[in-house]
Each structure stands twice: as C-alpha cells, then as structure tokens.
Motif scaffolding. Sequence first.
Motif, PDB file in Angstrom:
ATOM      1  N   ARG A 146       0.828  -1.211   0.000  1.00 32.26           N
ATOM      2  CA  ARG A 146       0.000   0.000   0.000  1.00 32.26           C
ATOM      3  C   ARG A 146       0.860   1.258   0.000  1.00 32.26           C
ATOM      4  O   ARG A 146       0.329   2.371  -0.095  1.00 32.26           O
ATOM      5  CB  ARG A 146      -0.923  -0.003   1.225  1.00 32.26           C
ATOM      6  CG  ARG A 146      -1.771  -1.263   1.359  1.00 32.26           C
ATOM      7  CD  ARG A 146      -2.656  -1.196   2.571  1.00 32.26           C
ATOM      8  NE  ARG A 146      -3.722  -0.230   2.387  1.00 32.26           N
ATOM      9  CZ  ARG A 146      -4.449   0.295   3.377  1.00 32.26           C
ATOM     10  NH1 ARG A 146      -4.182  -0.047   4.627  1.00 32.26           N
ATOM     11  NH2 ARG A 146      -5.402   1.152   3.121  1.00 32.26           N
ATOM     12  N   THR A 147       2.163   1.086   0.158  1.00 36.84           N
ATOM     13  CA  THR A 147       3.078   2.215   0.233  1.00 36.84           C
ATOM     14  C   THR A 147       4.346   1.899  -0.539  1.00 36.84           C
ATOM     15  O   THR A 147       4.539   0.773  -1.006  1.00 36.84           O
ATOM     16  CB  THR A 147       3.452   2.527   1.697  1.00 36.84           C
ATOM     17  OG1 THR A 147       4.077   1.365   2.264  1.00 36.84           O
ATOM     18  CG2 THR A 147       2.230   2.899   2.511  1.00 36.84           C
ATOM     19  N   SER A 148       5.228   2.907  -0.638  1.00 36.87           N
ATOM     20  CA  SER A 148       6.478   2.732  -1.373  1.00 36.87           C
ATOM     21  C   SER A 148       7.589   3.451  -0.624  1.00 36.87           C
ATOM     22  O   SER A 148       7.373   4.565  -0.121  1.00 36.87           O
ATOM     23  CB  SER A 148       6.334   3.308  -2.787  1.00 36.87           C
ATOM     24  OG  SER A 148       7.460   3.004  -3.578  1.00 36.87           O
ATOM     25  N   HIS A 198      -1.017   4.255  -1.518  1.00 33.94           N
ATOM     26  CA  HIS A 198      -1.158   4.267  -2.968  1.00 33.94           C
ATOM     27  C   HIS A 198      -1.968   3.097  -3.511  1.00 33.94           C
ATOM     28  O   HIS A 198      -2.367   3.113  -4.665  1.00 33.94           O
ATOM     29  CB  HIS A 198       0.220   4.308  -3.626  1.00 33.94           C
ATOM     30  CG  HIS A 198       0.993   5.542  -3.292  1.00 33.94           C
ATOM     31  ND1 HIS A 198       0.711   6.763  -3.847  1.00 33.94           N
ATOM     32  CD2 HIS A 198       1.998   5.749  -2.406  1.00 33.94           C
ATOM     33  CE1 HIS A 198       1.521   7.680  -3.339  1.00 33.94           C
ATOM     34  NE2 HIS A 198       2.313   7.087  -2.459  1.00 33.94           N
ATOM     35  N   GLU A 199      -2.184   2.071  -2.700  1.00 36.15           N
ATOM     36  CA  GLU A 199      -3.084   0.959  -3.060  1.00 36.15           C
ATOM     37  C   GLU A 199      -2.741   0.368  -4.432  1.00 36.15           C
ATOM     38  O   GLU A 199      -3.515   0.403  -5.370  1.00 36.15           O
ATOM     39  CB  GLU A 199      -4.547   1.424  -3.030  1.00 36.15           C
ATOM     40  CG  GLU A 199      -4.965   2.112  -1.745  1.00 36.15           C
ATOM     41  CD  GLU A 199      -4.936   1.211  -0.509  1.00 36.15           C
ATOM     42  OE1 GLU A 199      -4.349   0.130  -0.584  1.00 36.15           O
ATOM     43  OE2 GLU A 199      -5.486   1.633   0.519  1.00 36.15           O
ATOM     44  N   TYR A 228      -6.471  -5.493  -0.748  1.00 32.79           N
ATOM     45  CA  TYR A 228      -5.065  -5.600  -1.151  1.00 32.79           C
ATOM     46  C   TYR A 228      -4.446  -6.940  -0.747  1.00 32.79           C
ATOM     47  O   TYR A 228      -3.225  -7.073  -0.695  1.00 32.79           O
ATOM     48  CB  TYR A 228      -4.249  -4.449  -0.526  1.00 32.79           C
ATOM     49  CG  TYR A 228      -4.786  -3.954   0.787  1.00 32.79           C
ATOM     50  CD1 TYR A 228      -5.630  -2.853   0.826  1.00 32.79           C
ATOM     51  CD2 TYR A 228      -4.482  -4.608   1.983  1.00 32.79           C
ATOM     52  CE1 TYR A 228      -6.157  -2.408   2.032  1.00 32.79           C
ATOM     53  CE2 TYR A 228      -4.993  -4.163   3.178  1.00 32.79           C
ATOM     54  CZ  TYR A 228      -5.834  -3.061   3.199  1.00 32.79           C
ATOM     55  OH  TYR A 228      -6.358  -2.616   4.400  1.00 32.79           O
ATOM     56  N   GLN A 229      -5.286  -7.955  -0.498  1.00 35.31           N
ATOM     57  CA  GLN A 229      -4.758  -9.240  -0.063  1.00 35.31           C
ATOM     58  C   GLN A 229      -5.510 -10.389  -0.705  1.00 35.31           C
ATOM     59  O   GLN A 229      -6.724 -10.328  -0.911  1.00 35.31           O
ATOM     60  CB  GLN A 229      -4.834  -9.343   1.466  1.00 35.31           C
ATOM     61  CG  GLN A 229      -4.237 -10.627   2.041  1.00 35.31           C
ATOM     62  CD  GLN A 229      -4.065 -10.539   3.539  1.00 35.31           C
ATOM     63  OE1 GLN A 229      -3.756  -9.469   4.056  1.00 35.31           O
ATOM     64  NE2 GLN A 229      -4.248 -11.654   4.236  1.00 35.31           N
ATOM     65  N   PRO A 280       7.404  -2.170  -5.061  1.00 36.03           N
ATOM     66  CA  PRO A 280       6.117  -2.306  -4.361  1.00 36.03           C
ATOM     67  C   PRO A 280       4.912  -2.188  -5.284  1.00 36.03           C
ATOM     68  O   PRO A 280       3.864  -2.765  -4.992  1.00 36.03           O
ATOM     69  CB  PRO A 280       6.139  -1.143  -3.350  1.00 36.03           C
ATOM     70  CG  PRO A 280       7.583  -0.838  -3.156  1.00 36.03           C
ATOM     71  CD  PRO A 280       8.204  -1.069  -4.494  1.00 36.03           C
ATOM     72  N   ALA A 281       5.064  -1.451  -6.372  1.00 37.17           N
ATOM     73  CA  ALA A 281       3.965  -1.302  -7.326  1.00 37.17           C
ATOM     74  C   ALA A 281       3.867  -2.484  -8.276  1.00 37.17           C
ATOM     75  O   ALA A 281       2.939  -2.531  -9.101  1.00 37.17           O
ATOM     76  CB  ALA A 281       4.155  -0.012  -8.131  1.00 37.17           C
TER      77      ALA A 281
END
Length: 601
Positions: free
Chosen positions: A56-58, A65-66, A92-93, A131-132
């Motif tokens: 969800r973050t970077s 940022h999902e 997100y899972q 992460p994205a």
Amino acid sequence: MKKLLLLLFLILLSGPIGAQTNSYSISFENAGHHEAEIKATFPDLSMDTIGIRMSRTSPGRYALHEFAKNVYNVTATDSKGTPLTITRPNPYQWNVSGHDGTVNISYTLFANRGDGTYSQVDETHAHLNIPATFMFVPELSDRNITVDFNVREDLNWKVATQMPKVANNTYSAPNLQYFMDSPTEISNYNLREFEVESNNKKQTVQFVLHHNGTEAELDTYWEKVKKIVLAEKDVFGELPTYDFGTYTFLACYIPNASGDGMEHRNSTILTDREGLAEGGMEGNIGTVSHEYFHSWNVERIRPKSLEPFDFTEANMSGELWFAEGFTSYYTNLILCRAGIITPTAYIEGLTGTFNYVWNSPARQFFNPIEMSYQAPFVDAATSVDPVNRENTFISYYSYGSVLGLALDLSLRQKNLNLDDYMKLVWQTYGQKENSYTVEDLHKMLNKYAGTDFGNQFFGNYVYKSDMPNYAPLFKSVGVALKQDSTKPFFGASVSIKDDGTAVIDRNVPIGSPAYKAGLENGDIIISVNNISFNKEQRFSDFINQFKVGDVHEVTFKRYGVEKSASLVLQANPSYSIQLMEKEGVKPSKEVLAKRKAWLKI
C-alpha cells in the motif's frame, strides 16, 4: 576455477546454507498495452493459509497508494500445478489455502506511470518500482529473494538495478526490505560510471540514462553529476559504504515519464518528460543533487519512525523537516559549490521558498514536526474533498530548508557550520546505522554548538513555530533581505478570464486583505471601484495602479449572486533576496570571507 568462484558468489548472495528463497519472474510480451505477466513461488510454507499482498506504500513515500488496484488475472497453484482456493479478506490481499507447502501465484499487472512510485511498462522500457509490481507475504519478509527479468531482446533491453546479479537477468535481494527498496530500469539505456575513493577504498558510481538524446549530451550532463557526487562527499567527509560497492542513478528523461525523484539505499530514480536538449540539462540537475544527498540523509541517517518501513500502512515521521528539508537546503547549495549554478543564481533562488514559509499563516497551527506528520495526506496522496492547505500546511521540504539555512548562517556566526554538524550526525547515527529521533538531533546540536544554542534553536524553531531573524544572518554573508513597503497587496491568487472577469482560484490566505474583506476561493470578481479588467493584463498589474492603504469596493459574484465588499490594500509582505553588490553596497573583506566559506567559491 571460474565455476567454483561463481558457486561461492551464489552462496554468499543466498545467505546461510539452507536459507529459504522466494522467487519471482516477470515478462513483458504485451508491453504495448502496458501489461506485465508476473509469477511468484513461495516454498516451504508452514501455515495452512498464506496472505499474499500488494503493498500500500512505497519506500520514500508516506501516503497510501493501493497498488492492488492494477492487479488482475490472479491464479494460484501448488507444487504439482493443482489450482488452489483464493479468498479476498480485504482489497489488497489474496488468501491462499489448501496448498502442499508451496504456493505458485501468477497475475497480470497494468503499469503506465513512470516515476518514483509507480511502474510503467511500454515498448520504450519497463520502469519498475518494486512495491507497485510484486506481491509479497509479510510473514516471509526475512527470506532471500530472486527475480528473473525476462527482457525484451527485440527491443535491446538491459537490466539496471541496485540488486546484485546472480546470472544472466536474474537478480537477488537478501530480504523483503531490500527488494522493495530496489527500483529497476529495463531499457536500451546508456551508462556512465566512475570510481570514487573514500576511506582508502574505491566504490563505483553509475549513471544509467534512458533518453532519446545523444551521447554527447549525456557526457556533458555526466560531468555535472560527478561534480555533485564529490561536493556532497565533501559535506560528510566520505561516501556511504554501498552494500555491493556501487551506487546507481536510474534516470528516465523521456516524453512518457512523469517528473519525479526518489531515493533508495544504493540507487535513486530520476524521471522527467524533458530530455537533456529540451531543458533537462538545467531543469533536472537539482533532483540529482537532492536525491544523492539522501544516500546519507534518510537512507543511513535514518529516522527511527521509518525503520523498518511499513508496506501495509501509511508511514508517519516527525523528522521530515530534517530528512527532506535539510536535504532541500543542500540541494541548490551543492549546485553552487560545484559550480553548476552561480552564487547570484543561488542567492536569488532562495526568494521563493523563503517567502512561502515566512508569509504562510500555517505556522499558527503546526510546528515543523507536526508539518512532517502531514506527509501521509500530501505526499502524492489523493482526495476528492477540498482542503485548506494554503492556510494550514507548509511543505516540510521548504520549512526544513529555510531552517537549515538559518542554522547554517547562525552557526557560522560562532565560527561553526552546518557541514560539521551534519558530519557529527553522520558519524553518530549514519555510519553505525542507528536510527534517530528529533530529541537525538537536539542533543547532537547541544553537543556541537553548546547547550544554550541548541536549546534556543530547537525550543523556538522546531518544538515551536517561531522564525529566526534572517536579516542579520543574511547580512553576515553579504546578502540583502528587503521588502517594498510601497507595493500594494490584494492577498489572493486571481486569474483574469477571457470574458473580463477575474476568478479567485485558490484558498485565500488567513489575514490577507482579501480574507479580511470576506472574499473566498471561487468568487468571480467583476470590478474594483467599478473598473473592469483587461483580459490581456495580469491581476497583480491591475492592482499595482493603486496605493497601499487605499480602500476599494470589490464587486463579485458568489454562487451566481452579485455581492460587494470593502477591501483595504496592505503592503506586499514578500521579500527580495540578493547580493549586496547588486544594491551598490560593497561588503567588507570579513563578510566576503564568510560568504566564500559558506558557498565554497
């Protein structure tokens, strides 16, 4: 012998013998439509159900940022290829159950933003922020990781990343934190590198550039980059020890990228639409300076609040005024010291940031620490409801930058300087990679400059939101800080439209003439004293025909209803900042010597 050396190298990369490894592969057959196909294998699982997530973050970003929103075609199998059950406990899972100790997952990623946070896949490159791009299992975060990049050989793609190479296009990371912090550029890029000696050992600094320009343009730019590296090394007295002996700039200056910069442990992302020949030679070099300074300040001089980085929630830190703000102070100072911009350009370039911070009404609400806490709401965060940031928020980049300026010039009046304070913080926290708090920075300043000085600076300007007296500080290095008390100030951002009306296009600052008159964002100003506007002129030029103290009748529309208000023009609160020589004043030899020591010219 070569095979034996390769085997030893692979063992070193993989960690202790028997350590478990999660593996990934990514391919780009449908790059023209911005898709990547990704597979991951999680072996040796002890839990019956595993939760596989998208971040969800970077790293380096503080808002949510999902990234899961760009993932689809998710399937899971066990080691024998048997399909497994997937359930969704949250957006997100993906929970996978019924496995035999191994879970293979595959999915499609849509990626079309090339910057420091997101990923972009097209026929020019695969620009990957990890992460994205890649799913992960939080409970397996200590495992080794390998990733196989199936490059498009038909497009002459090559891989550039801070991760060490295992073989061919397979790279490794010792754990999830390092993997997530390892952006990767895959393209037909150009490369420059040089060796820098520090503490009797040499390390390599690389510049990877994906662009549409020439080799000669890159050569010119690369010379500037090298000067920045050496000037920043001089601040701290040494380079950081890069984990694999190399630091890599990953630059994409292409029309389909978005302007950004993002620091990482042994690399940084630099993106912009402008090529070197289209203004990027001058316009992008500041980002190089800023991001490279982060390889000390943020990546190793690390706030305790960001250690470790959380990929499941927003990351809040009260130290960003120092981590980002002091880095911002050095950004252009380094360009000046390196001879990339002139002292005049540097000094006059302070004006915008100084006025933004000095004249903001937001300091009545938050101090620098609390401004830093706002990062999850402002750092590339999105919302649809209107906010009042013009009145309640000062960027911690800017706030910290003007505090860094004040601290540097204040220390120089004591024959000290900010460089040596930064060295002390580096030696105490950065070298040893011990994370710090605001209180630790306070103690370091007390140790370096004396308790009275440190307590006064932190007590007034960090724990509270007072501002230093900049005029004598500037004067000590031959810089003039002045206001024009005859210039009128309306107090709102106004745009004149083609129909001859003027629209207030931002929130009106608290305490300004427009605010006191009751004017508001979105009001359509029809006339001032029954005088209409020329669509060819700027509203500020229109106001300049009047005098400070004049009272004016403003006719405007709000929600379609015509109204009027009485407005008193005040003196413009903005300052000008320039060298005293430009005002015909010759500084003394002592003042010029202090300026020279400050700017290292």
